[in-house]
Design a protein around this motif. Sequence first.
Motif, PDB file in Angstrom:
ATOM      1  N   SER A 172      46.278  78.439  -5.111  1.00  0.00           N
ATOM      2  CA  SER A 172      46.956  77.569  -4.141  1.00  0.00           C
ATOM      3  C   SER A 172      46.834  76.144  -4.645  1.00  0.00           C
ATOM      4  O   SER A 172      46.012  75.873  -5.533  1.00  0.00           O
ATOM      5  CB  SER A 172      46.304  77.684  -2.761  1.00  0.00           C
ATOM      6  N   LEU A 173      47.635  75.241  -4.093  1.00  0.00           N
ATOM      7  CA  LEU A 173      47.598  73.857  -4.575  1.00  0.00           C
ATOM      8  C   LEU A 173      46.273  73.186  -4.236  1.00  0.00           C
ATOM      9  O   LEU A 173      45.764  72.374  -5.001  1.00  0.00           O
ATOM     10  CB  LEU A 173      48.757  73.049  -3.982  1.00  0.00           C
ATOM     11  N   GLU A 174      45.709  73.520  -3.036  1.00  0.00           N
ATOM     12  CA  GLU A 174      44.427  72.891  -2.678  1.00  0.00           C
ATOM     13  C   GLU A 174      43.343  73.326  -3.663  1.00  0.00           C
ATOM     14  O   GLU A 174      42.472  72.546  -4.039  1.00  0.00           O
ATOM     15  CB  GLU A 174      43.988  73.292  -1.260  1.00  0.00           C
ATOM     16  N   ALA A 175      43.436  74.612  -4.082  1.00  0.00           N
ATOM     17  CA  ALA A 175      42.459  75.123  -5.049  1.00  0.00           C
ATOM     18  C   ALA A 175      42.594  74.352  -6.363  1.00  0.00           C
ATOM     19  O   ALA A 175      41.592  74.014  -7.005  1.00  0.00           O
ATOM     20  CB  ALA A 175      42.691  76.611  -5.273  1.00  0.00           C
ATOM     21  N   ALA A 176      43.856  74.064  -6.760  1.00  0.00           N
ATOM     22  CA  ALA A 176      44.075  73.296  -7.993  1.00  0.00           C
ATOM     23  C   ALA A 176      43.430  71.928  -7.869  1.00  0.00           C
ATOM     24  O   ALA A 176      42.738  71.457  -8.775  1.00  0.00           O
ATOM     25  CB  ALA A 176      45.565  73.155  -8.251  1.00  0.00           C
ATOM     26  N   LEU A 177      43.649  71.287  -6.698  1.00  0.00           N
ATOM     27  CA  LEU A 177      43.103  69.939  -6.500  1.00  0.00           C
ATOM     28  C   LEU A 177      41.564  69.993  -6.579  1.00  0.00           C
ATOM     29  O   LEU A 177      40.944  69.133  -7.193  1.00  0.00           O
ATOM     30  CB  LEU A 177      43.542  69.407  -5.127  1.00  0.00           C
ATOM     31  N   LEU A 200      38.075  55.086   7.263  1.00  0.00           N
ATOM     32  CA  LEU A 200      37.717  56.444   7.682  1.00  0.00           C
ATOM     33  C   LEU A 200      36.211  56.659   7.590  1.00  0.00           C
ATOM     34  O   LEU A 200      35.536  56.056   6.762  1.00  0.00           O
ATOM     35  CB  LEU A 200      38.424  57.467   6.787  1.00  0.00           C
ATOM     36  N   SER A 201      35.707  57.556   8.441  1.00  0.00           N
ATOM     37  CA  SER A 201      34.270  57.845   8.348  1.00  0.00           C
ATOM     38  C   SER A 201      34.064  58.980   7.356  1.00  0.00           C
ATOM     39  O   SER A 201      34.918  59.849   7.196  1.00  0.00           O
ATOM     40  CB  SER A 201      33.721  58.217   9.720  1.00  0.00           C
ATOM     41  N   LYS A 202      32.891  58.954   6.705  1.00  0.00           N
ATOM     42  CA  LYS A 202      32.601  59.898   5.628  1.00  0.00           C
ATOM     43  C   LYS A 202      32.317  61.268   6.232  1.00  0.00           C
ATOM     44  O   LYS A 202      31.618  61.372   7.233  1.00  0.00           O
ATOM     45  CB  LYS A 202      31.370  59.418   4.877  1.00  0.00           C
ATOM     46  N   PRO A 203      32.846  62.351   5.608  1.00  0.00           N
ATOM     47  CA  PRO A 203      32.501  63.665   6.161  1.00  0.00           C
ATOM     48  C   PRO A 203      31.010  63.960   5.896  1.00  0.00           C
ATOM     49  O   PRO A 203      30.465  63.517   4.881  1.00  0.00           O
ATOM     50  CB  PRO A 203      33.404  64.628   5.375  1.00  0.00           C
ATOM     51  N   PRO A 204      30.359  64.704   6.787  1.00  0.00           N
ATOM     52  CA  PRO A 204      28.955  65.060   6.566  1.00  0.00           C
ATOM     53  C   PRO A 204      28.811  65.905   5.298  1.00  0.00           C
ATOM     54  O   PRO A 204      29.774  66.537   4.863  1.00  0.00           O
ATOM     55  CB  PRO A 204      28.588  65.873   7.814  1.00  0.00           C
ATOM     56  N   ARG A 205      27.591  65.929   4.739  1.00  0.00           N
ATOM     57  CA  ARG A 205      27.338  66.636   3.485  1.00  0.00           C
ATOM     58  C   ARG A 205      27.767  68.103   3.565  1.00  0.00           C
ATOM     59  O   ARG A 205      28.275  68.673   2.623  1.00  0.00           O
ATOM     60  CB  ARG A 205      25.825  66.602   3.169  1.00  0.00           C
ATOM     61  N   ASP A 206      27.518  68.698   4.744  1.00  0.00           N
ATOM     62  CA  ASP A 206      27.705  70.155   4.818  1.00  0.00           C
ATOM     63  C   ASP A 206      29.144  70.550   5.196  1.00  0.00           C
ATOM     64  O   ASP A 206      29.453  71.705   5.375  1.00  0.00           O
ATOM     65  CB  ASP A 206      26.746  70.755   5.849  1.00  0.00           C
ATOM     66  N   TRP A 207      30.025  69.526   5.318  1.00  0.00           N
ATOM     67  CA  TRP A 207      31.397  69.878   5.745  1.00  0.00           C
ATOM     68  C   TRP A 207      32.282  70.096   4.535  1.00  0.00           C
ATOM     69  O   TRP A 207      32.345  69.263   3.631  1.00  0.00           O
ATOM     70  CB  TRP A 207      31.983  68.760   6.615  1.00  0.00           C
ATOM     71  N   PHE A 208      32.929  71.244   4.474  1.00  0.00           N
ATOM     72  CA  PHE A 208      33.883  71.498   3.398  1.00  0.00           C
ATOM     73  C   PHE A 208      35.167  72.048   3.979  1.00  0.00           C
ATOM     74  O   PHE A 208      35.119  72.839   4.910  1.00  0.00           O
ATOM     75  CB  PHE A 208      33.322  72.517   2.388  1.00  0.00           C
ATOM     76  N   PRO A 209      36.306  71.616   3.432  1.00  0.00           N
ATOM     77  CA  PRO A 209      37.551  72.204   3.944  1.00  0.00           C
ATOM     78  C   PRO A 209      37.609  73.674   3.539  1.00  0.00           C
ATOM     79  O   PRO A 209      36.997  74.079   2.541  1.00  0.00           O
ATOM     80  CB  PRO A 209      38.648  71.403   3.236  1.00  0.00           C
ATOM     81  N   HIS A 210      38.363  74.438   4.315  1.00  0.00           N
ATOM     82  CA  HIS A 210      38.477  75.862   4.080  1.00  0.00           C
ATOM     83  C   HIS A 210      39.648  76.072   3.125  1.00  0.00           C
ATOM     84  O   HIS A 210      40.786  75.866   3.481  1.00  0.00           O
ATOM     85  CB  HIS A 210      38.747  76.525   5.445  1.00  0.00           C
ATOM     86  N   ILE A 211      39.325  76.456   1.844  1.00  0.00           N
ATOM     87  CA  ILE A 211      40.419  76.571   0.869  1.00  0.00           C
ATOM     88  C   ILE A 211      40.802  78.026   0.715  1.00  0.00           C
ATOM     89  O   ILE A 211      40.012  78.854   0.253  1.00  0.00           O
ATOM     90  CB  ILE A 211      40.004  75.949  -0.475  1.00  0.00           C
ATOM     91  N   LYS A 212      42.053  78.360   1.149  1.00  0.00           N
ATOM     92  CA  LYS A 212      42.512  79.757   1.090  1.00  0.00           C
ATOM     93  C   LYS A 212      43.523  79.903  -0.031  1.00  0.00           C
ATOM     94  O   LYS A 212      44.021  78.914  -0.572  1.00  0.00           O
ATOM     95  CB  LYS A 212      43.246  80.128   2.397  1.00  0.00           C
ATOM     96  N   ASP A 213      43.879  81.164  -0.320  1.00  0.00           N
ATOM     97  CA  ASP A 213      45.006  81.401  -1.214  1.00  0.00           C
ATOM     98  C   ASP A 213      46.279  81.068  -0.444  1.00  0.00           C
ATOM     99  O   ASP A 213      46.298  81.105   0.786  1.00  0.00           O
ATOM    100  CB  ASP A 213      45.040  82.870  -1.654  1.00  0.00           C
ATOM    101  N   MET A 264      49.239  70.660  -9.794  1.00  0.00           N
ATOM    102  CA  MET A 264      48.950  72.018 -10.243  1.00  0.00           C
ATOM    103  C   MET A 264      48.590  72.026 -11.726  1.00  0.00           C
ATOM    104  O   MET A 264      47.743  72.790 -12.172  1.00  0.00           O
ATOM    105  CB  MET A 264      50.175  72.902  -9.988  1.00  0.00           C
ATOM    106  N   ASN A 265      49.215  71.104 -12.503  1.00  0.00           N
ATOM    107  CA  ASN A 265      49.000  71.107 -13.946  1.00  0.00           C
ATOM    108  C   ASN A 265      48.138  69.948 -14.440  1.00  0.00           C
ATOM    109  O   ASN A 265      48.137  69.646 -15.632  1.00  0.00           O
ATOM    110  CB  ASN A 265      50.344  71.052 -14.665  1.00  0.00           C
TER     111      ASN A 265
END
Length: 1598
Positions: A364-369, A521-534, A602-603
């Motif tokens: 997915s594009l988010e995975a590429a990023l 913007l406020s900084k995301p907490p250390r333990d927060w990660f976006p959910h990267i799906k296919d 992507m590339n």
Amino acid sequence: MADRDPVSLPAEVRAKLAELELELSEGDITQKGYEKKRSKLIGAYFPQTAGMDPSMGQERRTPVTPSSSSRYNRRRSSGSRNERYRSDVHTEAVQAALAKHKERKMAVPMPSKRRSLVVQTSMDAYTPPDTSSGSEGEGQGDGDEEEGGDGEEEDGRGGGGTSSSQEGSISMEHWISRAIHGTSSTTTTTSSTASSSSSSTRSGGSGAAGGRLADVLAQHVHISGPHHLRHHHHHRHHKTENHSAPPDVTSYTNNTSTTDGIQVERAPGAGVAPQRQTSKYGNAELMETGDGVPVSSRVSAKIQQLVNTLKRPKRPPLREFFVDDFEELLEVQQPDPNQPKAEGAQMVAMRGEQLGVVTNWPPSLEAALQRWGTISPKAPCLTTMDTNGKPLYVLTYGKLWSRSMKVAYNLLHKLGTKQEPLVRPGDRVALVFPNNDPAAFMTAFYGCLLAEVVPVPIEVPLTRKDAGSQQIGFLLGSCGVTVALTSDACHKGLPKSPTGEIPQFKGWPKVLWFVAESKHLSKPPRDWFPHIKDANQDTAYIEYKTCKDGSVLGVTVMRIAMLTHCQALTQSCSYTEAETIVNVLDFKKDVGLWHAVLTSVMNMMHVISIPYALMKVNPLSWIQKVCQYKAKVACVKSRDMHWALVAHRDQRDVNLSSLRMLVVADGANPWSISSCDAFLNVFQTKGLKPEVICPCASSPEALTVAIRRPLEEDDAPPGRGVLSMQGLSHGVIRVDSEEKLSVLTLQDVGSVMPGALMCVVKLESVPQLCKTDEIGELCVCTVATGTAYYGLTGMTKNTFEVFPVSNSGTPISEFPFTRTGLLGFIGPAGLIFVSGKMDGLMVVGGRRHNADDIVATALAVEPMKFVYRGRIAVFSITVLHDERIVVVAEQRPDSTEEDSFQWMSRVLQAIDSIHQVGVYCLALVPSNTLPKTPLGGIHLSETKQLFLEGSLHPCNVLMCPHTCVTNLPKPRQKQPEIGPASVMVGNLVSGKRIAQASGRDLGQIEDNDQFLFLSEVLQWRAQTTPDHVLYTLLNSRGTIASSLTCVQLHKRAEKIAGMLAERGHLQDGDHVALVYPPGIDLIAAFYGCLYAGCVPITVRPPHPQNIATTLPTVKMIVEVSRSVCVMTTQAISKLLRSKEASAAVDARTWPPVMDTDDLPKKKPPLLYKPSNPDTLAYLDFSVSTTGMLAGVKMSHTATSAFCRSIKLQCELYPSREVAICLDPYCGLGFVLWCLCSVYSGHQSILIPPSELEVNPALWLSAVSQYKVRDTFCSYSVMELCTKGLGLQTDSLKSRGLDLSRVRTCVVVAEERPRMALSQSFSKLFKDLGLHPRAVSTSFGCRINLAICLQGTSGPDPTTVYVDMRALRHDRVRLVERGSPHSLPLMESGKILPGVRIIIANPETKGPMGESHLGEIWVHSGHNASGYFTIYGDEALQSDHFNSRLSFGDTQTVWARTGYLGFLRRTELTDASGERHDALYVVGALEEAMELRGMRYHPIDIETSVIRTHKSITECAVFTWTNLLVVVVELDGSEQEALDLVPLVTNVVLEEHYLIVGVVVVVDIGVIPINSRGEKQRMHLRDGFLADQLDPIYVAYNM
């Protein structure tokens, strides 16, 4: 000159010339300065021809012949390119097409403009710009010029970045000038600068430049051989004259006469008719045209020109006449049997190569990023430029990843509360970022993807009413957007309210503006990660798309589609990691978004982003960046290539060898081919390889449809299609071989995308596969397309879920296809060719035309000299059931009226030749006034909207309805007349009544009715009721100015009679003119005349402010009526002797003038008693609506019968009071003012209408104050009240104004009742107690001053709706209210007692049935006894007053009213219990216009016209030599004048099936009106033809 190789100029001169070019096109230098510098630069290289004025040198070159010009192009472009790369076919074709017309000369009347509308008036402004802009051809070694700008709506460019590179145009200019001037190729004078400048200034910019005007429409036949030569001969002769003296602008050249080899210019006039007196415009001098119609001056010369132009049949004549019953059938376009038809086999769907999934492609594009952001955070992702072209900022993959995470976290957690977050995954948010900040946009876009929120990228709304921003608002609303992400700078720049809040934009939902920049913007907490799906089926983003009608749709793109699309692009463009790509396109949507935001990530590519603002300042910036960064790929539009060509100054250091791919985003546009060729031509020497240019085709729905792959060195060169325009317009592909004029050259856009299946389907309803040689809409079946229009299921189904079927009707695939909105075909070797867009498609008369092609043709005529290149809009409007083409262009500020008009004529001619289609309207607007899209192109739908609502404000308009509109109903041909007997029998058989009706009997005689003479009645009243008040005159304050009792009137009349006998020595029966203001003196003088046995004639006094026009009318009536003396007041007799009066009329020619202010004391010895009641009582003079002065004779019998009839109808008795607000000079107004009170004894409250101008409420207050039950007024009084008191009803009510006692309020008229006015009057004063049924009308005419009058008792006036189309055929067909073509008609009042009416055929004099329109004939005791004429025109008179029916009741003697009308028996009953017959008056016979065999009433056309635009206050129409002339009064700025021309033409076509010939826009008050408020159309016509109207604008429709 023709064969000189232009490359002979040294390089530095060429560079300087190019620089000059750019300065001119950017507007940094004037045309004059440009010419001066240019001639300095190249003067040394071109030897002057001996004996020529050096300044004219450039203009007088021998025209290049077509053959040599193509040779010249070919030689120059040889080298590595071969013949089929020639792309200036279009320009050449246009020139050749224009050259073909050179033998057909015709003068087209140029519109007349008032001086104030012509901007330049200085002499030098009129010098035409240099005709041959040949220098660019010499200045740069490139012969190919892009003929089209990118007016395609997104990205034409603003007025700022225009260009004028027109290479190789020497040949072209001369071809055109030859086509226009018709000189033979040996003639040296190509442009008569001297004459054109002098003539246009002399005529104030509005001269009809007869002989020199372009032959706009190729409307007449080729002149045969010998004439042809002779024709040129005249022309040359006539041109040489021109240099010595300016031509006579009033004359037009009659080019067909070939008598002695020398042409004499002659005006169209022959003899001069005797002068005719016209009261409004003084004496118009009249001439006569060939067919004996009186004409005069410049106007008629122009009209004659127009008529001559239109006489030459261009379109096939309509088929034989038909006699229809009711429906006028519009001509249906019959398919031409010879038109090309598709003959190929059914096409086969084309499959693209397999989409090879490479192992390391991300899921997915988010995975590429994530991958690039963590593996190579330092790798550059995006470099942005400032407006100086310096790198402003580099965004690395690491920063992009961390910032996008920040945005995602803040979106999900920092908006709203924990329990109620404002944004949840799947919600839509708007992305509002300016074009110069791609980094912020990218961060926000990927932030949304990571947060699983759907971004909707849109343009920055600049103002609250930005073109199209309200449609964007609707899109946001339907997507449920509540949050808008934006950048800091953009947020600061948005319009703010005083409190600092951002106001809600028009049409937008309420949104929360959220600045998505890192520092906020406020900084995301250390333990927060976006959910990267296919990649899955969820919506990734919504791209907006503007439709043809201006509405905005959102195309939803799923995550899997977005990823597959990136993979397909990567495969077809062979993208590799860390490549550098330069992007000039808009990164928010379309190709720019797909390549520079999605596929690049992507590339892990590096994007160099060039903002639009930098391109405007430095068009070469993208080429410089390609060199600087050794970029492998660049994404541009043809506009960017074109700008680079113009700006290209021999730059030594340009090297484009690093480019392996130049993606041309609008490569599918038919014009892009010339940009590509020209660009290649110039930059091939700078290392650009031919195979690098990769046009692509795309659409918002189908994403990338096709793209040309970067070729290997040894592959075959790309394909070209040279197609016949004629074939294309029928949807058929024909490779054009012989006729090179009307062709379209297309380049392929490569092959189908990997993993996609493509087919071409027919445009009609069922998506059926096309044949191989047929144009259709491209459809693709692939994962990588949009999936829906957000929230619009129906439209989605038609676009995204299409199942194409084969001939047998079986679907070709089980998967749905998506319509791309592109028209084209699949050519040999699977190459795809696009010939246009569905949005630009215009179907005229069953043939298809493409807006882009028409723009290209218009630009090829004479690009850059008159109009800005990217600023042409072409669209179609529907008028009369077919599409009509409209071309709108922005005019350069330095072009003169005449130049622009010539350009317009040429454009029409070129489009007609090449596309075989007529342009309905061509409008030029001032530069920079068309609505723009965010990237500076023209906002098409907004332009169309402005055009249709009349707020485009063009500065030049040329309409050609006569050429374009070919589907009018056939003209009606009258059948050989059926005799009156058979009509009668036919009516009896079909059970229709013969139309006749009568008022009730006059009944038994009362006490005052035994008197035969009014003078006796007055004497009797003076004895029996001496102190009864008969008359009360009010002044403007509403107080009584004077009053008369019976005895006072009698005494006063006696004294006047005495004065007449003593001072005047008058005999019995002498005529006396009474010239009094409305009042009591007039009444006394009238009865004084009766007492003295004289015949009075009441005459309206001259207007002191306007003596010159009003006094001649007074004089005329005095003369025509043979008055032996004039009685008047002291003030008026002084006025008649004043200096102003003597200037208008010679004072010595007046008969004796007596004033009645100081009367002799003694009364006459004996009052005169007439011996015979049939002798004359008085003469009634009035000017009819057609401007004829007619006096009728009223005998004593008729006068008494008249008064008696009115007394019975209105139930008038001495105890009654009647308010009269009418002019007391003629007709019923005079009878009510002077006669009725004496006869019936009621009190008349007299209100002079002129006092209402001071106090509009005077009449109604009097009615209320005196508790009057019956009142009489005229339409002009009613209009004055409606307009003047419209806003004051509340204040009048508070003053106690009460109209509830009014039983009858009668409008005295001699015309069709004005329903709209009566209704608005009733509605307006309903609040003051006025009963709506109280308002009614009367009807009278010259032969009988009152035929109908709504009395006190009896049924209310009825209204019927008739079919206007049937009425044109003299048939009456009732329809329901509100049905199309319905016309409301109100009954004209009840028929008066003692009156009989019949409807007769004006030609055969046979009686008519109820369902026919005929002339109203009257038999009554109060008919006038004849016209009073000094010419003794007895035949006319006997016909009007003593007519008999030719069949049926042939004994009764009738008088003919000259008005058309019909009778209808209604359901209502009258006093005697009979069913009531209503009379409906339609209009005057002599005003009715016979056009195309049908009868039209001016008022109907005028009503339609007045409705079309708020600024039209009044309108009048008349015909002149079969042309319909429409005069409109403009209430607004003169800038609006030209807006009215198309609107007026459209409405008359739509509602009346008539083509307007001339539209005249004038100031308020120019249309003359008589005292009854009726328009004097014939006076207006005389004034127009004598050129006395001082119009703001006159448009001659072609």
